[in-house]
Design a protein around this motif. Structure first.
Motif, PDB file in Angstrom:
ATOM      1  N   THR A  67       0.829  -1.205   0.000  1.00 15.08           N
ATOM      2  CA  THR A  67       0.000   0.000   0.000  1.00 15.08           C
ATOM      3  C   THR A  67       0.868   1.260   0.000  1.00 15.08           C
ATOM      4  OG1 THR A  67      -0.114   0.014   2.410  1.00 15.08           O
ATOM      5  CG2 THR A  67      -1.888  -1.134   1.234  1.00 15.08           C
ATOM      6  N   VAL A  68       0.210   2.376  -0.334  1.00 12.87           N
ATOM      7  CA  VAL A  68       0.841   3.695  -0.313  1.00 12.87           C
ATOM      8  C   VAL A  68       0.087   4.551   0.704  1.00 12.87           C
ATOM      9  CG1 VAL A  68       1.379   5.765  -1.663  1.00 12.87           C
ATOM     10  CG2 VAL A  68       1.547   3.496  -2.729  1.00 12.87           C
ATOM     11  N   PRO A  69       0.556   4.575   1.964  1.00 12.67           N
ATOM     12  CA  PRO A  69      -0.089   5.428   2.961  1.00 12.67           C
ATOM     13  C   PRO A  69       0.044   6.906   2.584  1.00 12.67           C
ATOM     14  CG  PRO A  69       1.368   3.820   4.012  1.00 12.67           C
ATOM     15  CD  PRO A  69       1.647   3.782   2.542  1.00 12.67           C
ATOM     16  N   VAL A  70      -0.965   7.703   2.933  1.00 12.65           N
ATOM     17  CA  VAL A  70      -0.914   9.138   2.672  1.00 12.65           C
ATOM     18  C   VAL A  70       0.398   9.702   3.223  1.00 12.65           C
ATOM     19  CG1 VAL A  70      -2.168   9.780   4.783  1.00 12.65           C
ATOM     20  CG2 VAL A  70      -2.235  11.289   2.785  1.00 12.65           C
ATOM     21  N   GLY A  71       0.998  10.622   2.471  1.00 12.69           N
ATOM     22  CA  GLY A  71       2.266  11.224   2.873  1.00 12.69           C
ATOM     23  C   GLY A  71       3.486  10.458   2.416  1.00 12.69           C
TER      24      GLY A  71
ATOM     25  N   THR B 178       8.744  -2.440 -24.323  1.00 13.80           N
ATOM     26  CA  THR B 178       8.121  -2.977 -23.116  1.00 13.80           C
ATOM     27  C   THR B 178       9.088  -2.726 -21.976  1.00 13.80           C
ATOM     28  OG1 THR B 178       6.997  -4.678 -24.404  1.00 13.80           O
ATOM     29  CG2 THR B 178       7.115  -5.020 -22.024  1.00 13.80           C
ATOM     30  N   ALA B 179       8.611  -1.993 -20.976  1.00 14.71           N
ATOM     31  CA  ALA B 179       9.464  -1.617 -19.849  1.00 14.71           C
ATOM     32  C   ALA B 179       8.828  -2.076 -18.548  1.00 14.71           C
ATOM     33  CB  ALA B 179       9.664  -0.102 -19.820  1.00 14.71           C
ATOM     34  N   GLN B 180       9.629  -2.724 -17.704  1.00 14.22           N
ATOM     35  CA  GLN B 180       9.146  -3.062 -16.375  1.00 14.22           C
ATOM     36  C   GLN B 180       9.446  -1.879 -15.466  1.00 14.22           C
ATOM     37  OE1 GLN B 180      11.078  -6.097 -13.988  1.00 14.22           O
ATOM     38  NE2 GLN B 180       9.073  -6.742 -13.253  1.00 14.22           N
ATOM     39  N   VAL B 181       8.396  -1.278 -14.936  1.00 14.62           N
ATOM     40  CA  VAL B 181       8.536  -0.120 -14.071  1.00 14.62           C
ATOM     41  C   VAL B 181       8.222  -0.561 -12.644  1.00 14.62           C
ATOM     42  CG1 VAL B 181       7.808   2.247 -13.613  1.00 14.62           C
ATOM     43  CG2 VAL B 181       7.808   1.371 -15.972  1.00 14.62           C
ATOM     44  N   THR B 182       9.174  -0.320 -11.753  1.00 20.99           N
ATOM     45  CA  THR B 182       8.997  -0.674 -10.348  1.00 20.99           C
ATOM     46  C   THR B 182       8.950   0.611  -9.535  1.00 20.99           C
ATOM     47  OG1 THR B 182      10.202  -2.750 -10.682  1.00 20.99           O
ATOM     48  CG2 THR B 182       9.965  -1.967  -8.410  1.00 20.99           C
ATOM     49  N   VAL B 183       7.830   0.815  -8.849  1.00 25.23           N
ATOM     50  CA  VAL B 183       7.647   1.997  -8.016  1.00 25.23           C
ATOM     51  C   VAL B 183       7.838   1.566  -6.565  1.00 25.23           C
ATOM     52  CG1 VAL B 183       6.092   3.870  -7.351  1.00 25.23           C
ATOM     53  CG2 VAL B 183       6.006   2.940  -9.684  1.00 25.23           C
ATOM     54  N   GLU B 184       8.722   2.286  -5.879  1.00 24.39           N
ATOM     55  CA  GLU B 184       9.007   1.955  -4.488  1.00 24.39           C
ATOM     56  C   GLU B 184       8.622   3.109  -3.578  1.00 24.39           C
ATOM     57  OE1 GLU B 184      13.214   1.159  -4.716  1.00 24.39           O
ATOM     58  OE2 GLU B 184      13.724   3.278  -4.657  1.00 24.39           O
ATOM     59  N   ARG B 185       8.335   2.755  -2.318  1.00 26.03           N
ATOM     60  CA  ARG B 185       7.986   3.746  -1.294  1.00 26.03           C
ATOM     61  C   ARG B 185       9.182   3.921  -0.380  1.00 26.03           C
ATOM     62  NH1 ARG B 185       6.141   3.289   3.919  1.00 26.03           N
ATOM     63  NH2 ARG B 185       5.766   1.071   3.678  1.00 26.03           N
ATOM     64  N   GLU B 186       9.511   5.163  -0.095  1.00 25.37           N
ATOM     65  CA  GLU B 186      10.618   5.442   0.815  1.00 25.37           C
ATOM     66  C   GLU B 186      10.358   4.721   2.144  1.00 25.37           C
ATOM     67  OE1 GLU B 186      13.193   9.367   1.849  1.00 25.37           O
ATOM     68  OE2 GLU B 186      11.017   9.559   2.108  1.00 25.37           O
ATOM     69  N   GLY B 187      11.313   3.915   2.573  1.00 27.75           N
ATOM     70  CA  GLY B 187      11.187   3.171   3.817  1.00 27.75           C
ATOM     71  C   GLY B 187      10.400   1.879   3.697  1.00 27.75           C
ATOM     72  N   GLY B 188       9.868   1.587   2.522  1.00 29.49           N
ATOM     73  CA  GLY B 188       9.084   0.365   2.334  1.00 29.49           C
ATOM     74  C   GLY B 188       9.975  -0.831   2.058  1.00 29.49           C
ATOM     75  N   ASP B 189       9.473  -2.022   2.353  1.00 35.30           N
ATOM     76  CA  ASP B 189      10.262  -3.222   2.103  1.00 35.30           C
ATOM     77  C   ASP B 189       9.827  -3.974   0.849  1.00 35.30           C
ATOM     78  OD1 ASP B 189       7.869  -4.028   3.217  1.00 35.30           O
ATOM     79  OD2 ASP B 189       8.750  -5.457   4.619  1.00 35.30           O
ATOM     80  N   LYS B 190       8.708  -3.552   0.254  1.00 33.27           N
ATOM     81  CA  LYS B 190       8.230  -4.144  -1.000  1.00 33.27           C
ATOM     82  C   LYS B 190       7.842  -3.030  -1.958  1.00 33.27           C
ATOM     83  CE  LYS B 190       4.870  -6.725   0.663  1.00 33.27           C
ATOM     84  NZ  LYS B 190       3.812  -7.738   0.797  1.00 33.27           N
ATOM     85  N   PRO B 191       7.901  -3.297  -3.259  1.00 29.33           N
ATOM     86  CA  PRO B 191       7.422  -2.282  -4.212  1.00 29.33           C
ATOM     87  C   PRO B 191       5.937  -2.011  -3.993  1.00 29.33           C
ATOM     88  CG  PRO B 191       8.479  -4.121  -5.358  1.00 29.33           C
ATOM     89  CD  PRO B 191       8.354  -4.507  -3.926  1.00 29.33           C
TER      90      PRO B 191
END
Length: 153
Positions: free
Chosen positions: A102-106, A128-141
């Motif tokens: 999940t992407v918590p607010v903030g 074809t591009a694999q795009v991986t979006v990560e959250r600062e401090g997160g352990d999974k994309p």
């Protein structure tokens, strides 16, 4: 952030298959962005737009829509890779999308791009591009998407 990798030919794109580029700059996902996305899509589920109720819910606060995260790819990808010297480029679609976390607010998000495939299409190439979006401090994309674009030469 480093400068984006700029491709100026189909040959350069083909030579980059398997290579990863990035990351993009960080982008904060605040409640205003979440609310505007809810308004644009009609998805006003309380886990996204009701901070009071969401505080008592399973995530302890509001979270961004998965599709909001996906919709940020056009903001992230040009910061990482760009194709220049073409008549036009178009989004052709996505083959596969997952939202592993999940992407918590903030939250602050950024993306990396791996060139997965380049093929010929009438008058141009399909990337074809694999795009991986990560959250600062997160352990999974928070999003992994196989994005497909076409560039007409």
């Amino acid at each position: 952030m480093t400068e984006p990798r700029v491709f100026t030919s189909a040959g350069e794109l083909r030579a980059a298959v398997g290579a990863e580029f990035g990351p993009s700059d960080w982008l904060e996902v605040d409640q205003k962005r979440i609310d505007l996305f809810a308004d644009a899509t009609g998805d006003h589920q309380w886990i996204h737009v009701d901070p009071g109720r969401a505080a008592r819910g399973p995530f302890g606060q509001t979270i961004a829509h998965g599709y909001l995260t996906l919709s940020l790819l056009p903001a992230f990808v040009p910061q990482v890779i760009r194709v220049e010297g073409v008549r036009m480029g178009v989004n052709y679609g996505v083959n596969k999308v997952r939202f592993p976390a999940t992407v918590p607010v903030g939250s602050r998000l950024r993306a990396r791009v791996r060139v997965a495939d380049v093929s010929e299409v009438g008058g141009g190439v399909q990337l074809t591009a694999q795009v991986t979006v990560e959250r600062e401090g997160g352990d999974k994309p928070v999003c992994v998407a196989e994005s497909v674009s076409r560039y007409y030469l």
